[in-house]
Design an enzyme around this catalytic site. Sequence first.
Site, mmCIF file in Angstrom:
data_model
loop_
_atom_site.group_PDB
_atom_site.id
_atom_site.type_symbol
_atom_site.label_atom_id
_atom_site.label_comp_id
_atom_site.label_asym_id
_atom_site.label_seq_id
_atom_site.Cartn_x
_atom_site.Cartn_y
_atom_site.Cartn_z
ATOM 1 N N LYS A 109 -59.126 -75.406 -23.614
ATOM 2 C CA LYS A 109 -60.266 -74.519 -23.349
ATOM 3 C C LYS A 109 -60.947 -74.867 -22.035
ATOM 4 O O LYS A 109 -61.323 -73.979 -21.264
ATOM 5 C CB LYS A 109 -61.291 -74.605 -24.492
ATOM 6 C CG LYS A 109 -60.851 -73.858 -25.740
ATOM 7 C CD LYS A 109 -61.998 -73.779 -26.729
ATOM 8 C CE LYS A 109 -61.516 -73.272 -28.088
ATOM 9 N NZ LYS A 109 -62.534 -73.411 -29.129
ATOM 10 N N LYS A 192 -49.737 -68.622 -31.035
ATOM 11 C CA LYS A 192 -50.459 -68.298 -32.264
ATOM 12 C C LYS A 192 -51.362 -67.083 -32.049
ATOM 13 O O LYS A 192 -51.805 -66.817 -30.925
ATOM 14 C CB LYS A 192 -51.284 -69.498 -32.736
ATOM 15 C CG LYS A 192 -52.480 -69.801 -31.868
ATOM 16 C CD LYS A 192 -53.441 -70.799 -32.499
ATOM 17 C CE LYS A 192 -54.611 -71.008 -31.535
ATOM 18 N NZ LYS A 192 -55.618 -71.926 -31.969
ATOM 19 N N LYS A 195 -58.074 -64.904 -30.910
ATOM 20 C CA LYS A 195 -58.923 -63.947 -30.180
ATOM 21 C C LYS A 195 -58.822 -64.151 -28.686
ATOM 22 O O LYS A 195 -58.855 -63.206 -27.911
ATOM 23 C CB LYS A 195 -60.388 -64.172 -30.592
ATOM 24 C CG LYS A 195 -60.685 -63.644 -31.964
ATOM 25 C CD LYS A 195 -61.512 -62.370 -31.898
ATOM 26 C CE LYS A 195 -61.567 -61.805 -33.287
ATOM 27 N NZ LYS A 195 -62.337 -60.621 -33.443
HETATM 28 P P1 TYM Z 1 -61.805 -71.206 -36.143
HETATM 29 O O1 TYM Z 1 -63.062 -70.456 -36.373
HETATM 30 O O2 TYM Z 1 -61.180 -71.159 -34.807
HETATM 31 O O3 TYM Z 1 -60.712 -70.729 -37.180
HETATM 32 C C1 TYM Z 1 -60.966 -70.661 -38.574
HETATM 33 C C2 TYM Z 1 -59.723 -71.076 -39.337
HETATM 34 O O4 TYM Z 1 -58.629 -70.202 -39.044
HETATM 35 C C3 TYM Z 1 -57.475 -70.970 -38.749
HETATM 36 N N1 TYM Z 1 -56.629 -70.217 -37.816
HETATM 37 C C4 TYM Z 1 -55.312 -69.977 -37.993
HETATM 38 N N2 TYM Z 1 -54.485 -70.305 -38.998
HETATM 39 C C5 TYM Z 1 -53.183 -69.873 -38.893
HETATM 40 N N3 TYM Z 1 -52.722 -69.138 -37.855
HETATM 41 C C6 TYM Z 1 -53.519 -68.771 -36.836
HETATM 42 N N4 TYM Z 1 -53.056 -68.043 -35.828
HETATM 43 C C7 TYM Z 1 -54.890 -69.191 -36.880
HETATM 44 N N5 TYM Z 1 -55.945 -69.024 -36.056
HETATM 45 C C8 TYM Z 1 -56.997 -69.649 -36.637
HETATM 46 C C9 TYM Z 1 -58.029 -72.239 -38.108
HETATM 47 O O5 TYM Z 1 -57.085 -73.289 -38.164
HETATM 48 C C10 TYM Z 1 -59.243 -72.497 -38.973
HETATM 49 O O6 TYM Z 1 -58.906 -73.201 -40.134
HETATM 50 N N6 TYM Z 1 -63.165 -75.968 -35.492
HETATM 51 C C11 TYM Z 1 -62.997 -74.942 -36.504
HETATM 52 C C12 TYM Z 1 -64.227 -74.666 -37.348
HETATM 53 C C13 TYM Z 1 -64.818 -75.875 -38.009
HETATM 54 C C14 TYM Z 1 -64.281 -76.583 -39.097
HETATM 55 C C15 TYM Z 1 -65.243 -77.587 -39.410
HETATM 56 C C16 TYM Z 1 -63.109 -76.476 -39.831
HETATM 57 C C17 TYM Z 1 -66.018 -76.432 -37.685
HETATM 58 N N7 TYM Z 1 -66.279 -77.474 -38.538
HETATM 59 C C18 TYM Z 1 -65.022 -78.513 -40.450
HETATM 60 C C19 TYM Z 1 -62.891 -77.394 -40.873
HETATM 61 C C20 TYM Z 1 -63.855 -78.396 -41.166
HETATM 62 C C21 TYM Z 1 -62.631 -73.629 -35.802
HETATM 63 O O7 TYM Z 1 -63.016 -73.411 -34.690
HETATM 64 O O8 TYM Z 1 -61.994 -72.736 -36.583
#
Ligand code: TYM
Length: 329
Positions: A109, A192, A195
């Site tokens: 990023k 993957k 967005k």
């Molecule tokens: P975020 O908001 O980017 O994504 C939410 C969840 O979706 C999963 N994900 C995917 N899984 C499979 N294929 C894909 N193409 C795909 N794109 C997204 C992500 O792996 C995620 O599980 N850092 C985290 C949010 C967070 C969090 C936490 C997660 C903050 N604190 C504590 C677990 C525990 C995030 O940005 O997810």
Amino acid sequence: MLSGIQPTAGSFHLGNYLGAVRQWVALQESHDAFYMVVDLHAITVPQDPAELRANTRLAAAQLLAAGLDPDRCTLFVQSHVPEHAQLGWVMNCFTGFGEASRMTQFKDKSAKQGADRTTVGLFTYPILQVADILLYQADAVPVGEDQRQHIELTRDLAERFNGRYGDTFTIPAPYILKETAKIYDLQDPAVKMSKSASTPKGLINLLDEPKVSAKKIKSAVTDTDTVIRFDPEKKPGVSNLLTIYSTLTGTGIAELEQKYEGKGYGALKTDLAEVMVEWVTPFRARTQEYLDDPETLDAVLAKGAEKARAVAAETLARAYNKVGFLPAK
Ligand code: TYM
């Protein structure tokens, strides 16, 4: 169980749902589960205040529409529980600068944004995530593959803290289902679905008009062969479609391969487009119902925050005590 999702603009995408949220819904039946909308994480990149507020409600509405039940899990907004930022600070002080510099999501990023536009918050983002998880003494964290490194950091920091001060935090394990760990872009199945990286045609937004999503499925990239077979290396496009189809319908991949034996990609795509429309249509309607009743939605989040705080406050007090902070009288 603990997990979180960012309040992104517009809608969750299919990768979010299949990689994470679907598991959250299943796990609320068998586990004490905490799920949150991570607005603190969202401000690591610029946000319009009114949009952030609206997107936070929208995220909660989608989680409820996907099947989270506030009687079975604790659903809350991260900023409603101040302990996240508080433990985040403590964990910052246990993380090496080099260690944080090795986080691949940060590297990707920040490389895209350039150093001047990259905030320190984006750099410490994974450490706030560590605090999120440790506050609830989570045994497991249901996420997609892209979050694995952040869970590993959480384990390292929890072990470091426990090693120094004695047992304080549960060491969490990632809960990543092999089949849906990574859902791929429909136009470029080498990357993957996301967005920020996907082309508009490669990304299924759950709240888009169903016919838009159907069209994207129908124009998904496959290959020049015609055989419908699950082979992620040689046939990544078709395999991605089979994964999506299989997960949404609960039909095994082998059964799907059999069903489409001798048929072309067109048949598979037409049927999957139909499956998608059938899934998103009620999902959109349910999301809208929650959005139309913001008072009920806010009440769910208020109750969730109260339940979350009770747990988080206890863990924070333990950690503060271990570190040597003088208790406030
Ligand atoms: P975020 O908001 O980017 O994504 C939410 C969840 O979706 C999963 N994900 C995917 N899984 C499979 N294929 C894909 N193409 C795909 N794109 C997204 C992500 O792996 C995620 O599980 N850092 C985290 C949010 C967070 C969090 C936490 C997660 C903050 N604190 C504590 C677990 C525990 C995030 O940005 O997810």
